[in-house]
Write a protein that holds these residues in place. Structure first.
Motif: not given
Length: 301
Positions: A159-165
């Motif tokens: 979820c954090e990786a998705f947010m950063r992307l």
């Protein structure tokens, strides 16, 4: 709202009288809800957290397969790709009989340079949709005893990786406070369908979901709100540890929260003992299984 009570307001358009006649009274709807609630099966949501190697997956599988009936099925969502080996090695009978159904939700895409990488957004959707598929299977009559979601900590990382992307924020950059809402919403979108399932769900996480441990190891303690909300939603929480005494390794489950029986909080269970020399394993799941699912296992020998 799902599970709420409709007040049965009449439609102001068309035949108001006909709408009013067809609408149930509030008393009738409350009565229906009360009697429906009496038929709701145990659907406890349990969070197991611990360091690597504390037998979290083994305990979850052991409890779910305890007194497993021939027509019952367990759904295993293997987020971190570590559970299938345990299932095949220690629960081969149930696995080969299709009583443990393992689903690996990781979605892979190929970059322009030909390297295959995880697609975090699609993986989150796949994990969430798996809960909806379980609900459809239940609606179709499948006798699902429970669900195991192994890898909650990884889900939060996705979820954090998705947010950063989504926001074009590199891993090395700090994240503005308002942007964390994107991560938190993605995580809630994952957890909500599982929390709504009418069967037991056992979530497995690493130690980052243990607030006591985070507080103990940090001078600047701060436990994220999304983790705390998830913990609050779970009706039961266990911390798993292991202790060594010579050749013997004891695997211990400590109950930190049990909404249905406060007297069991802080109780400890040695559910597995391993001899490091002989590699013999002795497990005892009866007591802890009866504490977690007392109605399911009461009266069992």
């Amino acid at each position: 709202m799902n599970g709420g009570i409709s007040l049965g307001f009449a439609n102001t358009k068309g035949d108001v009288g006909e709408s009013t006649r067809k609408a149930k009274s509030l008393k009738e709807e409350i009565k229906e809800k009360i009697f429906q609630m009496q038929q709701i099966p145990i659907n406890k949501k349990v969070l197991m957290s611990g360091e690597n190697g504390t037998a979290k997956s083994s305990l979850a599988l052991g409890i779910m397969t305890y007194n497993l009936k021939p027509d019952e099925v367990i759904i295993y969502i293997d987020v971190d790709n570590s559970g299938l080996e345990i299932v095949q090695n220690f629960y081969s009978k149930e696995y080969n009989n299709n009583q443990i159904l393992v689903y690996r939700p990781n979605q892979i895409i190929e970059r322009e340079d030909g390297v295959e990488v995880k697609d975090e957004e699609k993986t989150i959707y796949a994990i969430s949709n798996a809960a909806m598929v379980v609900q459809e299977a239940l609606d179709d009559g499948m006798n699902v005893k429970g669900v195991i979601v192994d890898g909650v900590s990884f889900v939060l990382e996705f979820c954090e990786a998705f947010m950063r992307l989504e926001e074009d924020i590199s891993v090395a950059e700090g994240v503005p406070m308002q942007k964390w809402k994107i991560r938190n919403k993605a995580f809630r979108d994952f957890s909500s369908p599982y929390m709504s399932l009418p069967v037991p769900v056992m979530f497995i996480s690493h130690a980052d979901f243990i607030p006591e441990l985070q507080e103990e190891n940090s001078d600047d303690f701060g436990f994220s709100s999304v983790k705390q909300r998830f913990i609050d939603e779970c009706s039961m929480r266990l911390i798993l540890t292991k202790t060594e005494d010579g050749d013997l390794v004891d695997y211990v489950a400590t109950i930190k929260k049990n909404r249905s029986d406060l007297t069991t909080e802080n109780m400890q269970f040695v559910f597995l003992t391993r001899n490091k020399t002989t590699n013999d394993i002795v497990s005892d799941l009866k007591d802890i299984s009866n504490v977690i699912f007392p109605q399911k296992n009461s009266g069992d020998k």
